[in-house]
Design an enzyme around this catalytic site. Structure first.
Site, mmCIF file in Angstrom:
data_model
loop_
_atom_site.group_PDB
_atom_site.id
_atom_site.type_symbol
_atom_site.label_atom_id
_atom_site.label_comp_id
_atom_site.label_asym_id
_atom_site.label_seq_id
_atom_site.Cartn_x
_atom_site.Cartn_y
_atom_site.Cartn_z
ATOM 1 N N ARG A 183 0.834 -1.213 0.000
ATOM 2 C CA ARG A 183 0.000 0.000 0.000
ATOM 3 C C ARG A 183 0.866 1.259 0.000
ATOM 4 O O ARG A 183 0.496 2.266 -0.605
ATOM 5 C CB ARG A 183 -0.930 0.008 1.211
ATOM 6 C CG ARG A 183 -1.703 -1.267 1.455
ATOM 7 C CD ARG A 183 -2.758 -1.579 0.421
ATOM 8 N NE ARG A 183 -3.533 -2.735 0.843
ATOM 9 C CZ ARG A 183 -4.841 -2.842 0.786
ATOM 10 N NH1 ARG A 183 -5.564 -1.878 0.271
ATOM 11 N NH2 ARG A 183 -5.457 -3.933 1.200
ATOM 12 N N VAL A 202 1.632 1.791 -3.484
ATOM 13 C CA VAL A 202 0.522 2.383 -4.231
ATOM 14 C C VAL A 202 0.465 3.891 -4.009
ATOM 15 O O VAL A 202 0.193 4.657 -4.940
ATOM 16 C CB VAL A 202 -0.815 1.729 -3.838
ATOM 17 C CG1 VAL A 202 -1.984 2.473 -4.482
ATOM 18 C CG2 VAL A 202 -0.833 0.266 -4.240
ATOM 19 N N TYR A 203 0.737 4.329 -2.784
ATOM 20 C CA TYR A 203 0.744 5.765 -2.500
ATOM 21 C C TYR A 203 1.791 6.474 -3.354
ATOM 22 O O TYR A 203 1.517 7.499 -3.991
ATOM 23 C CB TYR A 203 1.011 5.992 -1.012
ATOM 24 C CG TYR A 203 1.194 7.443 -0.636
ATOM 25 C CD1 TYR A 203 0.152 8.355 -0.756
ATOM 26 C CD2 TYR A 203 2.416 7.901 -0.142
ATOM 27 C CE1 TYR A 203 0.312 9.690 -0.408
ATOM 28 C CE2 TYR A 203 2.589 9.218 0.208
ATOM 29 C CZ TYR A 203 1.537 10.119 0.069
ATOM 30 O OH TYR A 203 1.712 11.435 0.411
ATOM 31 N N ASN A 204 3.002 5.911 -3.392
ATOM 32 C CA ASN A 204 4.052 6.535 -4.199
ATOM 33 C C ASN A 204 3.746 6.422 -5.685
ATOM 34 O O ASN A 204 3.998 7.357 -6.459
ATOM 35 C CB ASN A 204 5.412 5.889 -3.889
ATOM 36 C CG ASN A 204 6.563 6.737 -4.373
ATOM 37 O OD1 ASN A 204 6.860 6.753 -5.553
ATOM 38 N ND2 ASN A 204 7.206 7.448 -3.454
#
Length: 325
Positions: free
Chosen positions: A172, A175-177
């Site tokens: 996750r 996914v943020y990056n």
């Protein structure tokens, strides 16, 4: 008996004429998003690996009589690159457009980091990180590169690490990056916006995926260990996701909305201060009071906890006993 109609905070015509694909749309938060989108006159396409939950949600939405409609896309394993490309092609072929993608599908299992097998690690990382990228890439190449749109990636509150879920926390965070990177690469050339929503501890069907021992700890202690003093609801997550799909979020890009009651800023007990189970923050639940036909997949312990949360009144409310639903 059909569940209650979804009562969104947004106007019912908000997404008229729009088409949004929601992965993992048959259960939990995905199901809630699907109901809210349909209530806003949207054509929502729900997709997942299992067919039966998708058909159940589609039936619920049809019975509710919303202005929008629900279509089912099956099967979809987001870890399969070709299936992701075909899913986007199928949506565009049938509906002629794709205005939004909600990358909601994901999952994990609790385990100490030293006990996670190579297979378990790869499975969770592929599902949460690789699958999100495959779907975003397919949506961009298959429609949004030439037409614009909005992508919302659902992650979790992993900002300070995530105890016993190292594989998912790492995925996750990736996914943020990835979201921030794609916003820089894609938006200037296409008008696509890419954002995240990071739920904290949410009460609903997702809790049933964990062992009884973990559920017991959530109910008895973790349920109030954030500044808001309670868990969140699926509707509170859905509201943030829907907002990011609307024109009102047109200047929000590469960002993350934390729907966690302040959990991400929590530092634990400080001196004699601890968080209280006596929350003062009323909840929002779009379905109204849960009935046996709309129990959100909760076990008895979580239903009791949800009942206590639903009874929270704002400070100074003169109408004692008034529900906040």
């Amino acid at each position: 008996m059909a569940p209650s109609r979804y009562d969104s905070i947004y106007k019912s015509s908000l997404l008229a004429g729009k088409v949004v694909l929601v992965t993992g749309g048959g259960t939990g938060i995905g199901r809630c998003i699907a109901h809210e989108l349909a209530s806003l006159s949207c054509t929502v396409v729900i997709a997942a690996r299992r067919l039966s939950p998708l058909l159940k949600t589609q039936e619920e939405i049809g019975a509710a009589g919303y202005e929008g409609r629900c279509d089912v896309l099956h099967p979809l394993d987001i870890r399969d690159h070709e299936q992701c490309k075909k899913a986007i092609q199928d949506v565009v072929r049938k509906w002629g457009r794709l205005d939004g993608l909600v990358n909601n599908a994901g999952g994990q299992f609790p385990s100490p980091a030293e006990k996670i097998s190579p297979k378990g690690w790869r499975s969770v990382v592929d599902l949460n990180l690789t699958g999100t990228f495959f779907m975003a890439q397919a949506a961009y190449e298959g429609y949004m590169k030439e037409n614009g749109g909005s992508i919302v990636n659902v992650i979790v509150d992993m900002w300070n690490g995530w105890y016993w879920v190292a594989h998912s926390a790492a995925a996750r965070a990736g996914v943020y990056n990835l979201t921030r990177t794609l916003a820089q690469e894609w938006t200037p050339h296409s008008g696509v916006r890419i954002n995240c929503v990071a739920p904290g501890a949410i009460i609903g069907a997702g809790q049933s995926n964990y062992p009884p021992s973990v559920q017991k700890k959530v109910i008895e202690s973790f349920s109030y260990q954030n500044p808001s003093g309670r868990l969140g609801t699926e509707s509170e997550v859905s509201s943030a996701i829907v907002f990011l799909l609307t024109p009102g979020a047109s200047y929000i890009n590469g960002a993350c909305i934390n729907v966690d009651g302040g959990q991400s800023i929590r530092q634990g007990p400080i001196f004699d201060t601890v968080f209280s189970p006596d929350s003062k923050l009323p909840i929002y639940h779009g379905f109204g009071s849960p009935s046996p036909d709309d129990d959100l997949g909760m076990g008895p312990g979580f239903r009791e906890l949800f009942g206590r949360m639903a009874a929270i009144k704002p400070p100074g409310d003169a109408e004692k006993g008034k529900s906040n639903l």
